[in-house]
Design a protein around this motif. Structure first.
Motif, mmCIF file in Angstrom:
data_model
loop_
_atom_site.group_PDB
_atom_site.id
_atom_site.type_symbol
_atom_site.label_atom_id
_atom_site.label_comp_id
_atom_site.label_asym_id
_atom_site.label_seq_id
_atom_site.Cartn_x
_atom_site.Cartn_y
_atom_site.Cartn_z
ATOM 1 N N LEU A 196 0.808 -1.224 0.000
ATOM 2 C CA LEU A 196 0.000 0.000 0.000
ATOM 3 C C LEU A 196 0.835 1.264 0.000
ATOM 4 O O LEU A 196 0.364 2.313 -0.462
ATOM 5 C CB LEU A 196 -0.934 0.008 1.213
ATOM 6 N N THR A 197 2.038 1.197 0.519
ATOM 7 C CA THR A 197 2.861 2.404 0.638
ATOM 8 C C THR A 197 3.718 2.671 -0.593
ATOM 9 O O THR A 197 4.153 3.809 -0.808
ATOM 10 C CB THR A 197 3.774 2.294 1.858
ATOM 11 N N ILE A 198 3.975 1.641 -1.413
ATOM 12 C CA ILE A 198 4.820 1.830 -2.596
ATOM 13 C C ILE A 198 4.083 1.411 -3.869
ATOM 14 O O ILE A 198 3.906 2.205 -4.787
ATOM 15 C CB ILE A 198 6.146 1.037 -2.459
ATOM 16 N N LEU A 199 3.648 0.132 -3.931
ATOM 17 C CA LEU A 199 3.041 -0.377 -5.167
ATOM 18 C C LEU A 199 1.764 0.370 -5.529
ATOM 19 O O LEU A 199 1.576 0.760 -6.696
ATOM 20 C CB LEU A 199 2.750 -1.877 -5.021
ATOM 21 N N LEU A 200 0.877 0.564 -4.559
ATOM 22 C CA LEU A 200 -0.394 1.225 -4.860
ATOM 23 C C LEU A 200 -0.208 2.670 -5.329
ATOM 24 O O LEU A 200 -0.766 3.056 -6.366
ATOM 25 C CB LEU A 200 -1.314 1.162 -3.639
ATOM 26 N N PRO A 201 0.570 3.521 -4.626
ATOM 27 C CA PRO A 201 0.776 4.886 -5.140
ATOM 28 C C PRO A 201 1.469 4.914 -6.500
ATOM 29 O O PRO A 201 1.088 5.707 -7.373
ATOM 30 C CB PRO A 201 1.650 5.546 -4.063
ATOM 31 N N VAL A 202 2.464 4.037 -6.694
ATOM 32 C CA VAL A 202 3.151 3.996 -7.991
ATOM 33 C C VAL A 202 2.179 3.602 -9.083
ATOM 34 O O VAL A 202 2.182 4.174 -10.186
ATOM 35 C CB VAL A 202 4.342 3.017 -7.926
ATOM 36 N N GLY A 203 1.313 2.624 -8.799
ATOM 37 C CA GLY A 203 0.330 2.216 -9.787
ATOM 38 C C GLY A 203 -0.633 3.337 -10.139
ATOM 39 O O GLY A 203 -0.964 3.539 -11.318
ATOM 40 N N ILE A 204 -1.092 4.072 -9.136
ATOM 41 C CA ILE A 204 -2.012 5.191 -9.400
ATOM 42 C C ILE A 204 -1.322 6.273 -10.222
ATOM 43 O O ILE A 204 -1.903 6.830 -11.165
ATOM 44 C CB ILE A 204 -2.534 5.762 -8.072
ATOM 45 N N ILE A 205 -0.072 6.569 -9.880
ATOM 46 C CA ILE A 205 0.663 7.601 -10.622
ATOM 47 C C ILE A 205 0.888 7.172 -12.072
ATOM 48 O O ILE A 205 0.676 7.955 -13.013
ATOM 49 C CB ILE A 205 2.002 7.902 -9.923
ATOM 50 N N LEU A 206 1.297 5.906 -12.273
ATOM 51 C CA LEU A 206 1.530 5.433 -13.641
ATOM 52 C C LEU A 206 0.232 5.377 -14.437
ATOM 53 O O LEU A 206 0.233 5.639 -15.654
ATOM 54 C CB LEU A 206 2.189 4.053 -13.607
#
Length: 346
Positions: A196-206
């Motif tokens: 939730l702290t890395i994969l999820l934000p990166v996915g939303i940004i990409l």
């Protein structure tokens, strides 16, 4: 528990990027009208829709994964709904199912599940390995004895060699299983820290940017799948096994410990006897009794190893399949695709 499921900076970055893309989409849409270019208008309109959808994703993830969110409450209810208690590391407190899965695999202390106290698989395996090492040493010392009476000399090495080979084989199996447990526990710890702290934000940004939209949707699906579905599948595995293995788990270490103590006692008796024909007979009787007990111990041990193989390798394979299917479905909802090569069943 963390206040947001995006880490300290992920939420702010995601909101900022979405805001920028809304502005960019609006500008492109306005230029399309100003230049009367249908392609620009369609592209700008699509980017506005996608940016709004990304904003909805951010808001939805907050509602779902906050400490009192829908998914968090659902996971807690499923995990603690069966008289279950365990301790968690601070970075796992946001997901009780993930914390339980880690305790089930490699926790350092006992945990309670379905009203029964259990030890982690890694703790049991390491305990069995320790006792097997003690048994192997005891048998090795016993095999080195030379039993003499009058003109007859007898060595139990030939009788003990097959049992020592079986113990060494069991040790190799348990070592491999322990490595599998440790690897799965490490993956769960990584998921707890980064999903939730890395994969999820990166996915939303990409997903906000047009060239990386499908990749972003896939990463969001992976984050949800490994954070929610994978830990719950371990909970299901534990529920399937608890009725079958509970009795054996509670006694296996005590049984092997009893056999190890018996071998130590027999070795002590044998090493302290004198070389007389009467003592030789009693020695042979003790060896026969010890070997009979060892045969029973090895039968129980290999039965337990077979069950460990199911717990550590077979059931987690089904967990990965279930997680893969969920990731594929989530990715399709998010407008992305998930291919798994030759695994067409997924």
């Amino acid at each position: 528990m963390q206040a947001f499921p995006f880490g300290p900076y992920g939420f702010s970055i995601a909101v900022a990027v979405i805001s920028i893309m809304i502005a960019v989409g609006g500008i492109i849409y306005g230029l399309g009208y100003a230049l009367n270019e249908k392609s620009l208008k369609d592209f700008g309109r699509n980017e506005l829709y996608q940016s709004v959808f990304n904003g909805a994703i951010v808001g939805g993830m907050l509602l779902l994964f906050m400490p009192n969110g829908v998914v968090t409450n659902l996971i807690n209810n499923l995990t603690y709904g069966s008289n279950t208690s365990f301790s968690c590391f601070s970075y796992m407190t946001g997901n009780s199912a993930l914390c339980f899965a880690y305790n089930y695999l490699a926790g350092t202390g006992p945990y309670t599940f379905a009203g029964q106290q259990h030890y982690s698989l890694l703790t049991i395996i390491l305990g069995l390995l320790t006792l097997l090492f003690a048994l192997e040493i005891s048998l090795g010392l016993l095999a080195s004895l030379q039993l003499s009476a009058m003109f007859v000399t007898f060595s139990p090495a030939a009788l003990l060699k097959p049992f020592i080979a079986e113990i060494q084989y069991a040790t190799e199996l348990l070592t491999t299983i322990a490595m599998g447990v440790a690897a799965q526990a490490a993956v769960l710890a990584f998921i707890a820290i980064s999903a939730l702290t890395i994969l999820l934000p990166v996915g939303i940004i990409l997903r906000t940017f047009y060239p990386t939209r499908k990749l972003g949707g896939f990463i969001i699906a992976v984050a949800i799948g490994v954070y929610v579905v994978l830990p719950l599948s371990y909970l299901m595995n534990a529920a399937l096994l608890v009725s079958y293995s509970g009795t054996f788990n509670s006694t296996s270490l005590e049984q092997v410990n009893l056999y190890a103590s018996g071998f130590d006692g027999n070795y002590t008796i044998l090493s302290g006897t004198n070389s007389t024909s009467g003592i030789l007979g009693s020695m042979l009787g003790l060896i026969k009794s010890a070997l009979s007990a060892l045969a029973g111990a090895l039968a129980d041990l290999f039965h337990y190893i077979a069950m460990l193989i199911v717990e550590v390798f077979i059931l987690p394979t089904f967990s990965l399949i279930i997680t893969g299917i969920s990731i594929k479905e989530f990715a399709e909802v998010l407008g992305s695709e998930a291919h798994f090569g030759k695994f067409r069943i997924i």
